[in-house]
Structure formats: structure tokens, C-alpha cells
Design a protein around this motif. Sequence first.
Motif, short mmCIF file in Angstrom:
data_model
loop_
_atom_site.label_atom_id
_atom_site.label_comp_id
_atom_site.label_asym_id
_atom_site.label_seq_id
_atom_site.Cartn_x
_atom_site.Cartn_y
_atom_site.Cartn_z
N TRP A 230 45.96 -118.41 61.14
CA TRP A 230 45.59 -119.15 62.34
C TRP A 230 44.58 -120.21 61.94
CZ3 TRP A 230 45.48 -113.72 62.34
CH2 TRP A 230 46.51 -113.11 63.08
N SER A 231 44.48 -121.24 62.71
CA SER A 231 43.46 -122.25 62.45
C SER A 231 42.09 -121.66 62.78
CB SER A 231 43.71 -123.48 63.32
OG SER A 231 42.65 -124.40 63.18
N ASN A 232 41.11 -121.88 61.92
CA ASN A 232 39.76 -121.41 62.20
C ASN A 232 38.77 -122.54 61.95
OD1 ASN A 232 40.09 -121.45 59.45
ND2 ASN A 232 38.96 -119.57 59.06
N GLY A 307 50.54 -117.64 67.86
CA GLY A 307 49.89 -118.77 67.19
C GLY A 307 49.90 -118.68 65.68
N ASP A 308 50.67 -117.75 65.11
CA ASP A 308 50.75 -117.57 63.66
C ASP A 308 51.47 -118.77 63.05
OD1 ASP A 308 51.51 -116.85 61.06
OD2 ASP A 308 51.56 -114.72 61.58
N LEU A 309 50.73 -119.65 62.39
CA LEU A 309 51.28 -120.90 61.88
C LEU A 309 52.20 -120.69 60.68
CD1 LEU A 309 48.19 -123.27 62.17
CD2 LEU A 309 50.13 -123.04 63.72
N PHE A 310 51.97 -119.63 59.90
CA PHE A 310 52.85 -119.38 58.76
C PHE A 310 54.23 -118.94 59.24
CE2 PHE A 310 54.57 -116.86 55.23
CZ PHE A 310 54.43 -117.75 54.18
N LEU A 311 54.27 -118.06 60.22
CA LEU A 311 55.55 -117.61 60.77
C LEU A 311 56.27 -118.75 61.48
CD1 LEU A 311 55.12 -113.98 62.17
CD2 LEU A 311 56.94 -114.83 60.68
N LYS A 312 55.52 -119.67 62.02
CA LYS A 312 56.12 -120.82 62.68
C LYS A 312 56.66 -121.85 61.69
CE LYS A 312 53.29 -120.80 66.91
NZ LYS A 312 54.35 -120.97 67.91
N GLY A 313 56.40 -121.64 60.39
CA GLY A 313 56.85 -122.59 59.39
C GLY A 313 56.01 -123.84 59.32
N LYS A 314 54.78 -123.78 59.87
CA LYS A 314 53.90 -124.94 59.90
C LYS A 314 52.93 -124.98 58.72
CE LYS A 314 55.22 -126.90 63.75
NZ LYS A 314 55.78 -128.27 63.74
N VAL A 315 52.87 -123.91 57.94
CA VAL A 315 51.93 -123.83 56.82
C VAL A 315 52.69 -123.36 55.58
CG1 VAL A 315 49.96 -122.55 55.90
CG2 VAL A 315 49.89 -123.43 58.23
N ALA A 316 52.49 -124.06 54.47
CA ALA A 316 53.20 -123.71 53.24
C ALA A 316 52.57 -122.52 52.53
CB ALA A 316 53.21 -124.92 52.29
N MET A 317 51.25 -122.39 52.60
CA MET A 317 50.55 -121.30 51.92
C MET A 317 49.40 -120.81 52.79
SD MET A 317 50.24 -122.76 47.98
CE MET A 317 49.60 -124.36 48.50
N THR A 318 49.20 -119.51 52.79
CA THR A 318 48.08 -118.94 53.54
C THR A 318 47.64 -117.64 52.88
OG1 THR A 318 47.28 -118.37 55.76
CG2 THR A 318 49.46 -117.55 55.13
N ILE A 319 46.42 -117.26 53.13
CA ILE A 319 45.88 -116.01 52.58
C ILE A 319 45.87 -114.95 53.67
CG2 ILE A 319 43.83 -114.89 51.61
CD1 ILE A 319 43.11 -117.57 50.33
N ASP A 320 46.36 -113.77 53.33
CA ASP A 320 46.32 -112.67 54.29
C ASP A 320 46.43 -111.34 53.57
OD1 ASP A 320 46.40 -111.24 56.81
OD2 ASP A 320 47.11 -113.11 57.69
N GLY A 321 46.24 -110.26 54.33
CA GLY A 321 46.23 -108.93 53.77
C GLY A 321 47.61 -108.34 53.56
N TYR A 322 47.62 -107.19 52.92
CA TYR A 322 48.86 -106.48 52.62
C TYR A 322 49.64 -106.14 53.88
CZ TYR A 322 51.84 -102.63 50.97
OH TYR A 322 52.91 -101.82 50.69
#
Length: 551
Positions: A230-232, A307-322
Motif C-alpha cells: 500500500w502507499s505509505n 487497495g493492494d497495489l501489487f495485486l492490482k498490477g500497479k507495482v513491479a516490486m514490493t516488500i512483504d512478509g511470508y
Amino acid sequence: MKSNDSTGIKWKKWTATGMSLVLATGLLAGCSGGNDPGKQENQVVRIGVLYGGPDNEPYFRQQYTDMYEMMNPNVQFEIVTAVNYDDQRYMQQKPGEEVERPNPYEEMKNLMTGNNPVDVVVIDYSMLRRFTQDNLLQPLDPHIQKDEFDLTDYVDTVIEGIKQAGDNQIFALTPTFTSSALYYNKKIFADNNIEPPQDKMQWTDILNLARQVSSGEGEDRIFGFSFNRWSNDGFSSVMSYSESLQLKMWDDKGEKMLVNSDGWANAWDTVHKLYQEDIVPDEEFMQLMYSKMASSDGSYQYDPFGGDLFLKGKVAMTIDGYYYINELRRANDSADKIENFEMVDWDVVTVPTHSSAPDIGGNIYLSQLMGINAKAPNPEGAWDFIKFSNSEDWAKLKSRSLHELVARKQFLKPIAGMDYNVDAFTTLKPIPPSSVDEERIYQDNPGIWEVQNVGREMFQKVLSGEMDTRQALAEWEVRGNEILQRMPGEGGVIEPMPMPRVTEEVTEEMPAEDTATEASGEAASEETTVDEAVTNDSAVENSASMNNASE
């Protein structure tokens, strides 16, 4: 008739659960030292945990002691809490009144050295070095050697992290840990004919890749990177970027600001440039996305991704947990039910590192470290429990978790038949624990949280162009020093320090939820029963990553 059907369903469910427990008991029969409990003397093992209360005890027992007690009826566990949430939750603070808050380290120390000391302690990684330096824990190496307890299958990240906190000795073991990785969208990289990220890449290389795959304008913009899905705000991004650099805001005594430095300036400039170049999503873009979802009548269209931008295909790379893997799996499994949704083809690599710490990754937490009190009345019983909780058979059962990773390598495999780079979660080492009593600093000066708020305000002025980095850091230093030098309560009411997160008990009737969080990144829950593991784990958020973003 309906009631009878319901009863029958519940009976089948509990019968299945019971059979699973019986099978699990047979599987684990060799883990405990006692083969004939009827001939053994009754004994009590007292376990000290950092945070909790009456509502948390059933959850802890469910996760760690119930199986052991079922196999060893001569053993009873007493769970003792160092800091009771209820003592803080129901405390009413009068305006201008200074409230004395418990020091978790000192409270746990009292449990270990008092008239009725605990046998086992369950602590967070951030405290391990202090406990070992103060000689409060017994080294586990003699027990490991005596029982030939095999640790060759342990994840290197876990063992090396434990050893670096104990001067190459093992003072505690943890059956599970949490970790993060860099998720990337394969299609975005393929569409741009650019090689995707690799393991152990440094921040400079990752951010250069992010620049290459960023494209589009307005609501069609594809961002190369996001510090989370998400955007922060920019200040949280700075804290995420600099975490493994271990930049300090203040000195070890909490008396003097240290932010007006080259290290902080480089971190601020790096993140600021990402926002300037539109490489990472900002609040303005999120508002654009939300406005697009608004209907003419003022209502909003339902967003299954929240609002998950990675799932929306709006972000190429993101950091998240397992645990995010399960979110991706569920979304892709439900793709045919979601309008205008294209399945995300993804994989993971290690989180970016800095050149000054190429093997250190943030977001790795060893939050259920179990050690033996140096003054334990029942050290053998304590060790038998720790050995059981860290055994291969225990890890096999817990490997179903979709939230935490087990510390045994052989059970670290992609979940649900998926194919991804699971080693990305285990390759890097955790950030070395500090020997400084940071929690004491927060306790002595609850208003120290205001320092972070000033930093957030200053970075926002950098983003808006009102100040340059050095000007903002200089003002942060001055205003921060004023806060550090002010006695708690002077000049107005000091906001209290946020309380640790309470892990709610997971029940069949009520799904797991996160409540108030703690500063060390304590993990939430796993499975309630053997059969219900997958269902309940998917409902639990990773409090470590959430906490990291808020710091």
C-alpha cells in the motif's frame, strides 16, 4: 431438524479434529524424555512470557503446551506474564498526570530472580543479548551436546542470529520465525525486456531496476517499487529503507539527537528522489485511485484487494512478509470471480541490502525464543519442553502455517503446490540485537515518540519543497533535543507510549484479529487445531511487518 444437522456437522468436525490429535500424538511420541509417565513424579514447569494476560494464556497453551501435557500427564505448566495488558488497558490517566509504566525487561527479570522463579522464558530477539550479558540465561549448548539434539537441519538465519546475540553460544531456541522478501511481477519485467531482480541484490541495483520498469501517467501509472503493497507516507519509507543500516535517532542514553548526519541525509535524499521521479506511489496517486472508484451517488465500488497495489498490477516490486503468499494464492484462485482482474505471475527474492551490511536483511524476527532461566528450579523439565517444541516432529505439524516459517529446513517448502523461491525468506541474517536498553529510554521518556512525529513533519516539508534535506535534519535535531531534554509532563500532557499488540485467541466462532501492537514486532497466531490451521492462519496479519512500517 436444522439443529440436529448442525449438531451432526459439529460432531464430525470435532471427531476429525480428535483423530488428528491422536495421530499427532503418535507422531510425536518420541519427542519427550518420558516413556512411562505413570512411573514419573509429578512436576511443574513455570513459563514466563513478556506480554499477555488471562485472555492470552489459552492461546499460548494451545500453541505450545497442550500437546506436551497430553503426552506427559505428570507435567503441569504454569504460564506467568511479565507485563499484563489489562493493567495498562484499564488504567485511567488524569490530565497532566504522569503514569508509571512497567519496564518489560525489569518485569521479566523479576520473574526470573524472585522468590518463585520461572523455569522457561519466552522472549523477543531484541532482548536476547541483554539477557545473556546479564547472565540471566543458561547456555543450551551442554544440553544440546548431552542429548545429541540435532541442529544441522536448522535454518542458518535462525541459528546464526541466535549465536550472534550470545557471543557464539546458544542461549535460546525458537521453533518458528517470520521473514519478508521482495515480491516482483514477472510480467512487468518481461514486457519491458528487463531481467528481474535476483537474490542478495543491493538497494542501488533494485532501485535502478525500479526506474527502468516505471511507466505510464496518472491512473495508468506502473510504479517500479513500493516499500509495502500500500502507499505509505515518505517518513515510513525512509525508516524501511534505513532499517538494516541501524541509523540512530538519539544517543544510547536518549539525551542527544543524532539525526543531522551523512547517513540520515543519504537515506532521506534516496527516498525523496524516488518520490520526485514518481518511482513509488504517493498519497496523491492513492487519492486518484479512490476517486476513480467513487460512484456518482457518492458511494464507492467494492475493492476486493483493499487497495493492494501489487495485486492490482500497479507495482513491479514490493516488500512483504511470508504470509502474503496466501493472499496472492487466494486472489489468483478467485480470478474468475473478479471483474477485470489479471492473475499476477510473481516470484520472490531476498529483500534489498546495503553495501555496508550485504548479508543483513530487515523484517526477520525471532519472536518466540525459548530459554532456560539461570535460576530455574526445574532446568531439566525446562530443557525437555524446549527440546520438544523445537523438534523435527513439532516442526512437521507446524509447517502447515501460512503465517510463520518453521526453523527446520526440511519442512520449508512452497505451500499448496506452488512454485516460488522459498530460500528468499531464509538467506539473509536478522539485524543484530542492540545491547542498549532502548526500552528503558522509552519508559523514562514517554514523550520520546514526539521525536518521530517531528521527523515525519520535516520529511513532509522536504517532499513538498519547503526545505532541503540538511535544513530539515537540522530542525529535527533542534526540536528533537528540546523533547529529549524536557521532563515527562512538563509543558503539557505527554502522549503515552503505544501498547504492545495483544494476540487475540483464535476460536471457531471468532476469527483472529490484531489489536494494539508492540515495539518489537511480535508475531500473531498460527493454527488453532491441526485441522483448522489453514483457515485460521490466513486471517492473521503479520504484526512484525505492520510494526516495522509504523516505526
